[in-house]
Scaffold this motif. Structure first.
Motif, short mmCIF file in Angstrom:
data_model
loop_
_atom_site.label_atom_id
_atom_site.label_comp_id
_atom_site.label_asym_id
_atom_site.label_seq_id
_atom_site.Cartn_x
_atom_site.Cartn_y
_atom_site.Cartn_z
N LYS A 82 1.27 -1.20 -0.05
CA LYS A 82 -0.08 0.00 -0.15
C LYS A 82 0.88 0.99 0.35
N SER B 268 0.23 6.14 0.07
CA SER B 268 -0.45 7.09 -0.60
C SER B 268 -0.42 7.09 -2.41
N LYS C 141 -4.64 11.18 -4.51
CA LYS C 141 -6.49 11.30 -3.37
C LYS C 141 -6.38 9.87 -2.49
N ILE C 142 -6.58 8.81 -3.16
CA ILE C 142 -6.99 7.83 -2.03
C ILE C 142 -6.09 6.74 -1.94
#
Length: 154
Positions: free
Chosen positions: A68, A70, A73-74
């Motif tokens: 994961k 960043s 925006k998501i």
């Protein structure tokens, strides 16, 4: 390297050390080089080192084959392929085992060669058996591990 048309002079120095690829052994690469990769047989679709993971503030989770990071925006999640990962892991194990077996053979050959070079020193027949066998130290004493056990004298 030969198939890629590379020579040792094309390699950059590397301070990386690989541990436990072959159980119990560590290896240092002879160098590093940047290559554009198109078709890669790997559990990973991208190879990212620590600097890249830090730059993107990525969080890899190897057990779940997810990473994961960043996005603008998501949160972006990359998902790996378990069957491809297992296939690559098994191929890696086969390679590691073959390397270990080859190294053990080399060591065994060296031991046999040394044994053939070294004359065997016979034990003298008139030497008392007590000198040739293991004898405990005079300071050795028996200690009760179980206080209820009376078979051991102190």
């Amino acid at each position: 390297m030969t198939k890629l048309g590379l020579e040792a002079k094309d390699l950059e120095p590397s301070r990386t050390v690989f541990h436990c690829i072959v159980p119990g052994l560590s290896y240092s690469p002879i160098g590093r080089i940047w290559l554009d990769v198109v078709d890669l047989s790997s559990a990973y679709h991208a190879l990212l080192g620590r600097p890249a993971l830090t730059k993107f503030m990525a969080i890899p989770h190897y057990a779940y084959l997810k990473m994961k990071l960043s996005g603008p925006k998501i949160l972006i999640t990359f998902v790996g392929d378990y069957s491809k990962s297992l296939e690559c892991a098994q191929a890696g194990v086969r390679l590691a085992e073959s390397l270990v077996i080859a190294e053990e053979r080399r060591q065994l050959d060296r031991i046999v060669a040394l044994a053939n070079e070294t004359p065997v020193v016979p034990v003298l027949a008139n030497e008392p058996a007590s000198r040739a066998s293991f004898q405990p130290s005079r300071e050795t004493r028996k200690v009760k591990l179980n206080p209820e056990d009376h078979s051991c004298s102190e």
